[in-house]
Structure formats: C-alpha cells, structure tokens
Design a protein around this motif. Structure first.
Motif, PDB file in Angstrom:
ATOM      1  N   GLY A  94      40.521  46.612  34.016  1.00  0.00           N
ATOM      2  CA  GLY A  94      41.383  45.695  34.747  1.00  0.00           C
ATOM      3  C   GLY A  94      42.425  46.227  35.698  1.00  0.00           C
ATOM      4  N   PRO A  95      43.210  47.284  35.373  1.00  0.00           N
ATOM      5  CA  PRO A  95      44.302  47.692  36.254  1.00  0.00           C
ATOM      6  C   PRO A  95      43.830  48.052  37.666  1.00  0.00           C
ATOM      7  CG  PRO A  95      44.488  48.805  34.139  1.00  0.00           C
ATOM      8  CD  PRO A  95      43.154  48.113  34.156  1.00  0.00           C
ATOM      9  N   GLY A  96      44.473  47.467  38.680  1.00  0.00           N
ATOM     10  CA  GLY A  96      44.135  47.781  40.063  1.00  0.00           C
ATOM     11  C   GLY A  96      43.016  46.956  40.664  1.00  0.00           C
ATOM     12  N   THR A  97      42.540  45.949  39.937  1.00  0.00           N
ATOM     13  CA  THR A  97      41.419  45.135  40.432  1.00  0.00           C
ATOM     14  C   THR A  97      41.715  44.535  41.805  1.00  0.00           C
ATOM     15  OG1 THR A  97      40.662  44.565  38.204  1.00  0.00           O
ATOM     16  CG2 THR A  97      39.987  43.102  39.988  1.00  0.00           C
ATOM     17  N   GLY A  98      42.906  43.970  41.979  1.00  0.00           N
ATOM     18  CA  GLY A  98      43.258  43.357  43.258  1.00  0.00           C
ATOM     19  C   GLY A  98      43.238  44.353  44.402  1.00  0.00           C
ATOM     20  N   ALA A  99      43.769  45.549  44.157  1.00  0.00           N
ATOM     21  CA  ALA A  99      43.788  46.588  45.194  1.00  0.00           C
ATOM     22  C   ALA A  99      42.374  47.030  45.543  1.00  0.00           C
ATOM     23  CB  ALA A  99      44.612  47.784  44.722  1.00  0.00           C
ATOM     24  N   PHE A 100      41.491  47.111  44.541  1.00  0.00           N
ATOM     25  CA  PHE A 100      40.104  47.502  44.798  1.00  0.00           C
ATOM     26  C   PHE A 100      39.378  46.454  45.637  1.00  0.00           C
ATOM     27  CE2 PHE A 100      40.248  49.956  40.544  1.00  0.00           C
ATOM     28  CZ  PHE A 100      40.856  51.030  41.172  1.00  0.00           C
ATOM     29  N   PHE A 101      39.563  45.180  45.294  1.00  0.00           N
ATOM     30  CA  PHE A 101      38.922  44.113  46.069  1.00  0.00           C
ATOM     31  C   PHE A 101      39.434  44.103  47.507  1.00  0.00           C
ATOM     32  CE2 PHE A 101      37.495  41.434  42.290  1.00  0.00           C
ATOM     33  CZ  PHE A 101      36.157  41.436  42.658  1.00  0.00           C
ATOM     34  N   SER A 102      40.745  44.215  47.688  1.00  0.00           N
ATOM     35  CA  SER A 102      41.325  44.184  49.034  1.00  0.00           C
ATOM     36  C   SER A 102      40.803  45.334  49.888  1.00  0.00           C
ATOM     37  CB  SER A 102      42.860  44.259  48.960  1.00  0.00           C
ATOM     38  OG  SER A 102      43.394  43.128  48.331  1.00  0.00           O
ATOM     39  N   LEU A 130      30.062  42.392  42.013  1.00  0.00           N
ATOM     40  CA  LEU A 130      29.520  42.689  40.684  1.00  0.00           C
ATOM     41  C   LEU A 130      30.248  43.882  40.052  1.00  0.00           C
ATOM     42  CD1 LEU A 130      27.256  41.922  38.658  1.00  0.00           C
ATOM     43  CD2 LEU A 130      25.839  43.662  39.773  1.00  0.00           C
ATOM     44  N   GLY A 131      30.435  44.953  40.828  1.00  0.00           N
ATOM     45  CA  GLY A 131      31.020  46.169  40.287  1.00  0.00           C
ATOM     46  C   GLY A 131      32.492  46.031  39.918  1.00  0.00           C
ATOM     47  N   ILE A 132      33.288  45.465  40.835  1.00  0.00           N
ATOM     48  CA  ILE A 132      34.716  45.320  40.557  1.00  0.00           C
ATOM     49  C   ILE A 132      34.952  44.241  39.506  1.00  0.00           C
ATOM     50  CG2 ILE A 132      36.993  44.828  41.562  1.00  0.00           C
ATOM     51  CD1 ILE A 132      35.927  45.922  44.218  1.00  0.00           C
ATOM     52  N   GLY A 133      34.119  43.200  39.520  1.00  0.00           N
ATOM     53  CA  GLY A 133      34.200  42.184  38.472  1.00  0.00           C
ATOM     54  C   GLY A 133      33.939  42.792  37.105  1.00  0.00           C
ATOM     55  N   PHE A 134      32.938  43.675  37.025  1.00  0.00           N
ATOM     56  CA  PHE A 134      32.630  44.371  35.768  1.00  0.00           C
ATOM     57  C   PHE A 134      33.817  45.222  35.337  1.00  0.00           C
ATOM     58  CE2 PHE A 134      31.068  48.086  33.443  1.00  0.00           C
ATOM     59  CZ  PHE A 134      30.304  47.496  32.442  1.00  0.00           C
ATOM     60  N   TYR A 135      34.414  45.936  36.291  1.00  0.00           N
ATOM     61  CA  TYR A 135      35.577  46.770  35.997  1.00  0.00           C
ATOM     62  C   TYR A 135      36.738  45.923  35.471  1.00  0.00           C
ATOM     63  CZ  TYR A 135      39.892  49.313  36.795  1.00  0.00           C
ATOM     64  OH  TYR A 135      41.138  49.857  36.624  1.00  0.00           O
ATOM     65  N   ASP A 136      36.965  44.768  36.077  1.00  0.00           N
ATOM     66  CA  ASP A 136      38.070  43.908  35.639  1.00  0.00           C
ATOM     67  C   ASP A 136      37.850  43.420  34.214  1.00  0.00           C
ATOM     68  OD1 ASP A 136      40.489  42.598  35.871  1.00  0.00           O
ATOM     69  OD2 ASP A 136      39.600  40.773  36.660  1.00  0.00           O
TER      70      ASP A 136
END
Length: 255
Positions: free
Chosen positions: A159-167, A149-155
C-alpha cells in the motif's frame, strides 16, 4: 464477520476525526495519508491487523470523496475508465487475498528506493516528463493491464506510495498533466481501496465505529485537498508529492 467494539473516550474519537481530516487533505493532494493515520490508530490501542483494516475503511472515504469532486468538476470522465477500474479492482483483490501467503519483506525493502526515484522524477518533472512521454506511450487498455493491475495488486498487498505510483505512471506512460494524473489517480486509488475493503470486511478486524468517524473526517479533508489541487495545480502537488515520498521512504527504512 465479527463486530469489533472498543471502549474509547469521546475525545479520542474527536481527535481521530481531525487527524483523519488532515490526512485526507494531504492524501488528496499527494497520497501518503496512511503515514499519519496508521501510527495514530496503533497509538489508540488497536492491534496492527485492526489498525490496517480500520485504516482501509476510513481511507476509502477520502479517496471516494476526492474522486467524486474530480468527476463532478469534469477532470475525470468515468466512462473512459471502466477497464482500468476493473483491472485495478482485480489486482487489489488478488493482493489482499495473498497478503497472508506472500513474503512482502523483499518488496518493502525495494519500495523506499522506488519512492525516492518518484520524488526525484517530480523534482525534475518539467524536463523529464515530455522526454519520457515521447519515448514510452501506452494505450488505455495496455495501461489498465499493466499499471492498473500491477499497482492495484501492490496496494492490496502493501500500500504505501500507491497514489504516487499511479500519478507517475499516468504522467510517464499516458502523457497526462500533473493535475489530470492526480485526478485519475484518485479514481483508481478509490477502486483499490474499496476492493481491499471488501476483502477486509470478512476478516473481523475492522473497528467500524472508529473507521466511520474517521471516514467522515477523511471525506471532508479530501474535499478540501481536491479543491486546492484544482485551484493551485502543479505548484502545490509537486512539492507535496516529493515531501510525502521521502517521508514514506524514511518511515519504511526506519521500520
């Protein structure tokens, strides 16, 4: 929904196709493809709103392509991800809808610090991950309600760095290996991209033909990137994530 049309040279389309291919390859491995494609779209004459909207369209192709490859290769089982997918979509749609109403300036100032911390984590990952994973552990449901929910909201919002945050979240809170974390990240990143695109579709800012051409480049680039991940694993992902996190941080600080 308005159709945006640009009179762009065929050679510009060809150049942007190859730019998207390179961005898709890098994005599949470490994220940060938008660091390449957004400035190029702006240089092609698109307004900031058009560049961001069109970038979301073409980036969807890349993340969906990588996700398909990981699911097909057995790295991800979709039947175990339905709730994280749902919560990520809810977060991304909320962030995209609120982007015009929230002041993201403060968050943009914090993001480089977080990305540098992620780069440091990946640098020391062999020693840090077992320790952190043993101290902090989330159930799939808790992970979906927090990270999804949180990283999806951020994306949806920035948006920048979403993949790194999820990983990083997958490795720290679920104890995943770097390859497994990257594979699952692509599915959730594809979810947030598609959810945001659904909202952007009604904005009238997407340059559809350009986005589709670049999307094809992204699709093939992501296919190459995901193939490299499966074959090279952590030896490829770690340095790429560190480089992209630092590159995004520098770009944000300069902006």
């Amino acid at each position: 929904m308005d159709l945006v049309i640009y009179d762009i040279s065929i050679w510009i389309y060809v150049a942007l196709f190859f730019v998207a291919f390179i961005a898709g390859t890098i994005d599949a491995i470490a994220g940060g493809g938008g660091l390449i494609t957004v400035p190029v779209l702006l240089a092609a004459g698109l307004s900031p709103a058009e560049a961001l909207s069109t970038n979301k369209l073409q980036s969807c192709a890349g993340t969906v392509s990588a996700s398909y490859h990981f699911v097909k290769s057995g790295k991800v089982k979709l039947n175990t991800l339905w709730f994280p997918i749902l919560m990520t979509a809810v977060g991304a749609i909320s962030g995209t809808l609120l982007v015009s109403y929230l002041d993201s300036t403060l968050l943009l100032k914090v993001v480089p610090i977080i990305l540098i911390a992620v780069a440091i984590y990946f640098f020391f990952m062999p020693k840090l991950q077992p320790y952190i994973a043993s101290k902090v552990s989330l159930t799939p449901t808790a992970f979906a309600c927090t990270a999804g929910l949180g990283i999806g909201f951020y994306d949806g919002l920035i948006g920048p760095g979403t993949g790194a945050f999820f990983s990083t979240a997958y490795m720290c809170f679920m104890g995943f290996s770097v390859v497994s974390a990257t594979a699952h990240t692509k599915v959730l990143n594809a979810t947030s991209n598609l959810a945001s695109l659904a909202v952007f579709t009604f904005s009238g800012h997407i340059v559809w033909l350009l986005g589709i051409v670049m999307g094809v480049g992204q699709w093939f680039g992501a296919k190459v990137g995901s193939h490299l991940i499966i074959n090279k694993g952590a030896s490829l992902i770690r340095p790429m994530v560190i480089i992209m996190c630092l590159a995004i941080s520098i770009k944000l600080l300069m902006d």
